[in-house]
Enzyme design. Structure first.
Site, PDB file in Angstrom:
ATOM      1  N   SER A   9       0.822  -1.212   0.000  1.00 36.43           N
ATOM      2  CA  SER A   9       0.000   0.000   0.000  1.00 36.43           C
ATOM      3  C   SER A   9       0.856   1.263   0.000  1.00 36.43           C
ATOM      4  O   SER A   9       0.709   2.135  -0.859  1.00 36.43           O
ATOM      5  CB  SER A   9      -0.927  -0.005   1.217  1.00 36.43           C
ATOM      6  N   GLN A  10       1.762   1.380   0.956  1.00 39.08           N
ATOM      7  CA  GLN A  10       2.600   2.576   1.025  1.00 39.08           C
ATOM      8  C   GLN A  10       3.730   2.535   0.005  1.00 39.08           C
ATOM      9  O   GLN A  10       4.074   3.552  -0.600  1.00 39.08           O
ATOM     10  CB  GLN A  10       3.178   2.739   2.436  1.00 39.08           C
ATOM     11  N   HIS A  28       7.163   3.596   9.895  1.00 38.75           N
ATOM     12  CA  HIS A  28       6.646   3.350  11.245  1.00 38.75           C
ATOM     13  C   HIS A  28       7.852   3.048  12.118  1.00 38.75           C
ATOM     14  O   HIS A  28       8.824   2.444  11.662  1.00 38.75           O
ATOM     15  CB  HIS A  28       5.664   2.180  11.230  1.00 38.75           C
TER      16      HIS A  28
END
Length: 332
Positions: free
Chosen positions: A27-28, A108
């Site tokens: 996704s990222q 993250h």
């Protein structure tokens, strides 16, 4: 108040002068790689042998190479594979390819915060994390807008790490909306707490408890599903658009009165005390250790929990009811 940075605060030429490797194409990963490329950055995608994402990345015009090769070529390495395998990928393919002056980027902070990855002293360690899913990041970029990002520096070996992070954020459209400065510790601990206590764990448990309370009292599961799960989206959308104020402005006075007098009976001081315990377990590393042990131990409990919830009456009822909703895509 938080420090905010915008387009005028970021120098795109910094990241344009570097070679970037995006490790992972989920996704990222796809949003970062494509947007950086379109911002004039030299990008390659690092994927493991046999990755199903390789064909997609190549179809979208990106150069795909093995992770170790990508890390060796690049001087900015963004790690966007799942948290539990980041340390393994780092040790196997990235660590020995790092040179002084390189930059290691994350979306993250978990693996840095809890010491699962220990970068050498000569590299910058940065975070750029859009506060939205990858498809939204990419769409906003293509439309000339952006998704707000948070940025942090854990290790500033070069003295220019934050400027590099801002430049990277500009390359994916983040500074168009605004970039908030944070730390790896703050991002990791608040992100995990939000997921566990509110967004995922707290919400799922609240929905199930409400559904069970109604069905155990003899109400039809279908009606209980609508009242405790289906309509949640209506409320969350209003909160998303305008906070609690807009939500309360939009609902009936009856519902608003019930909010004020009943909400505190559900989320009590005891609930908040438990939240503080959850936060403490995040802060002291207990959760991270337990999660990594569970993942690398074969996910036995994880899969048991998953199976139990899939068989819950809430889920089986919802599966049937969603067949009545032409606007809901079960495959999405």
């Amino acid at each position: 108040m938080a420090e905010l940075f915008y387009d005028a605060d970021a120098d795109l030429s910094i990241i344009q002068g570097r070679k970037v490797a995006v490790i992972g194409y989920g996704s990222q990963g796809h949003a970062h790689a494509l947007s950086l490329r379109d911002s004039g950055v030299d990008v390659r995608v690092g994927l493991h042998e046999g990755s199903k994402s390789k064909a997609k990345a190549e179809e979208q015009g990106l150069r795909v190479v093995p992770v170790a090769e990508a890390a060796a070529e690049a001087d900015v390495i963004m790690i966007l594979v799942p948290d539990p395998i980041q340390a393994e990928v780092y040790e196997k393919d990235i660590k020995d390819n790092l040179k002084d002056g390189d930059a290691l980027f994350f979306g993250h902070g978990l693996n840095i915060r809890y010491g699962f990855i220990k970068p050498p002293a000569g590299v910058d360690v940065c975070m750029v994390a859009p506060k939205g899913p990858g498809h939204l990041v990419r769409r906003q970029y293509e439309e000339g807008r952006g998704v707000p990002c948070i940025a942090a520096v854990e290790q500033d070996a070069t003295g220019n790490a934050f400027a590099l992070a801002l430049s990277y954020a500009k390359g994916i459209g983040g500074t168009r909306a605004g970039v908030i400065k944070t730390t790896f510790t703050e991002e990791t601990e608040t992100d995990l707490f939000g997921e566990q206590a509110v967004l995922c764990g707290g919400t799922a448990a609240l929905v199930k408890a409400g559904f069970e309370t109604l069905t155990e009292a003899g109400y039809q599961p279908e009606i209980a599903y609508f009242e405790c799960l289906h309509e949640l989206k209506l409320i969350v959308d209003l909160m998303y658009e305008g906070g609690l104020e807009k939500m309360r402005w939009s609902i009936s006075e009856t519902a608003e009165w019930g909010d004020y007098v009943t909400g505190p009976r559900i989320i009590t001081d005891a609930t908040k005390a438990e939240m503080k315990k959850v936060l403490a377990e995040i802060q002291d590393g207990t959760f991270a250790k337990n999660w990594m042990d569970e993942y690398h131990g074969g996910l036995k409990k994880y899969n048991e929990y998953k199976k139990q919830d899939s068989e819950h009456l809430l889920e089986t009822t919802g599966k049937e009811l969603r067949k009545l909703m032409s606007w809901v895509d079960e495959e999405a």
